[in-house]
Design a protein around this motif. Sequence first.
Motif, short mmCIF file in Angstrom:
data_model
loop_
_atom_site.label_atom_id
_atom_site.label_comp_id
_atom_site.label_asym_id
_atom_site.label_seq_id
_atom_site.Cartn_x
_atom_site.Cartn_y
_atom_site.Cartn_z
N THR A 246 0.86 -1.18 0.00
CA THR A 246 0.00 0.00 0.00
C THR A 246 0.90 1.23 0.00
O THR A 246 2.07 1.15 0.35
CB THR A 246 -0.89 0.05 1.26
N GLY A 342 -6.32 2.34 5.94
CA GLY A 342 -5.97 1.03 5.42
C GLY A 342 -4.57 0.92 4.87
O GLY A 342 -4.20 -0.11 4.28
N THR A 344 -0.46 0.54 5.19
CA THR A 344 0.28 -0.33 6.11
C THR A 344 1.78 -0.06 6.16
O THR A 344 2.52 -0.88 6.68
CB THR A 344 0.05 -1.80 5.73
#
Length: 411
Positions: A246, A342, A344
């Motif tokens: 991510t 969300g 990481t």
Amino acid sequence: MIQIGCIADDFTGASDWASFFAEKGISTILFNGIPEADIKTEDADVAVIALKTRTEPKEEAVKESVEALAWLREQGTKQYYIKYCSTFDCKKDGNIGPVIDAAMDYLGETATVVCPALPVNGRTVRNGCLYVNGVELQNSSMKDHPLTPMWDCRIKELMRQQSSGEVVVMPKEICEKPDVQEWMGEYQRKKKHIYFVPDFYEQEQGKRIVEIFEKFKLLTGGSGVSTFLAEKLEHQEMELIKGQETPAIIIAGSCSVATLGQIAEYLETGKKAYKMSPRKILEGTESVDTIWKVIGKWKEDDILLYSSEDASTVTENQKNENISMLIEQIQAQIAQQFVREGRTRVIVAGGETSGAVTKKLGYDRYYVGGSIAPGVPVLIPVQEPEMRLVLKSGNFGKKDFFIRALEYTRG
């Protein structure tokens, strides 16, 4: 059973020390603060407890360090290590001496080693004096450190002001003596606190230092001897969960020369970045909300959020005592929001900033993964093993550190 238990004076120092054991494949766990009584060590061979004793009042630093030692002893720890800054603490009422004294008393020891050097990062000791990249400490860039200015390179003088015992400098020729243990015994028989300070200006000298002191119950210093201590341990490797790919956020709060160079190198790539304004924060026109309105739209991009300035600007900003804390709080809240979205991958530069970010994220223990640079590992929260955190001391890493960190934590 824990083979070596370490107590570090800040979070980045803890991860620095732990990284050298993880690099050798040793199962290593890092705790953010003293664990609760029922917390387990996840069968790790090495446990590290990160405190905030570098800048705390002396009495609190001593109390917390002894409590951390007590927790480690309850886990059956075989050997103990007090980790502090590789450029020490030059204040007359600094915490390093008192913490070492308290640890020796608690463990019933009368002698230990004082070994702050980390040669791979240019922190060396020669004839009892500290050097940064070959420059005496008081003449290096560290002399202007905003929290702990470094104005004396003489460890003997620093310990004389802070501690209760006798400092014994061990030049290279003494360390290499076949009968060095007998030589040390003459001092140890004095039955008072003795602090041995060995030369450590070449990496391989660390091996000899470990050979000399490996049977001491208590060791103290920086992370320079960690890799050689690790080579002595029998261990089982810990398998870590693969991370997710991510976009990352880099948060830079350090004003060190190294971090300023890393910011400049990152900006040259053209990647997304946002510079915080201390003036606007004080005026109330810049906040978490205003910053998030900008960077929150960069959902597919890696982002650098930074407040770092050169030394003269930092001095001006510090005329307002609240500004550093305000900046750290905002950066920590941004990191928390980032993770809630969300993502990481979180990379932080600066010890105080790292402490604020980890506290806000709420993780209390980490597996320690591979290193991006000497002393800078990837951390994996036990509670969320898909996360990847990189927390570095401001002075660590080369100019391309942020770029390398992005690559290393991807996928």
